[in-house]
Design a protein around this motif. Structure first.
Motif: not given
Lengths: 87, 76
Positions: A3, A14, A17, B1-2, B6, B10-11
């Motif tokens: 990833s 992606q 979360t 990863m976008d 981050l 929510e995160l």
């Protein structure tokens, strides 16, 4: 880790979360376990191996076993005492 | 990863909760270590005596009392 590799084109997988949180929690659990182990080793060595001989005696072994159980019990007592009491 | 993932609220929220849990865990860990030293003076038995168990409970609660006093003192 796949990833983190840069995508060549099109859709890149992606890290969700949920994935991030799952990895974080796993790593935290491992860190807590290691810390607990390290602490128990220290405490029980101090309590039980007072005069190191050429091997571990039976009484030293049973002491260590009881010590680990008591330390886990102590952790529970402290946790309860901190969160059950209200002034 | 976008990278923008981050910044998601929510995160951030989940991380804040996890951080609080970690701080509590750490406090329990340190307090258990101190209180063990104060209260378990002899060789560990197959169960705690009532005085050992009471000492551990008292130890944690007196720590909380002390924390409160420290906060009050520093805010005068």
């Amino acid at each position: 880790m796949d990833s983190f590799s840069s995508p060549s084109s099109g859709s890149s997988p992606q890290l969700s979360t949920d994935d991030i949180m799952a990895q974080l929690r796993t790593q935290l659990e491992q860190a807590y376990a290691e810390e607990f182990l390290e602490t128990v080793r220290g405490k029980c060595f101090d309590k039980c191996i007072t005069k190191p001989g050429s091997s571990l005696s039976g009484s030293e072994s049973s002491c260590i076993s009881r010590c680990i159980d008591r330390y886990m019990e102590a952790t529970g007592i402290i946790g309860k005492a901190l969160f059950n009491q209200r002034h | 990863m976008d990278p923008s993932a981050l910044n998601s609220p929510e995160l951030q929220n989940l991380l804040a909760q996890e951080k609080e849990r970690a701080m509590i865990s750490e406090m329990i860990s340190k307090l258990t270590s101190s209180c063990w030293d104060k209260c378990i003076t002899g060789t560990p038995g197959s169960k705690f005596s009532s005085s050992e168990a009471n000492c551990l409970t008292n130890c944690a609660q007196r720590y909380m009392d002390m924390s409160l006093i420290i906060m009050k003192h520093l805010h005068q």
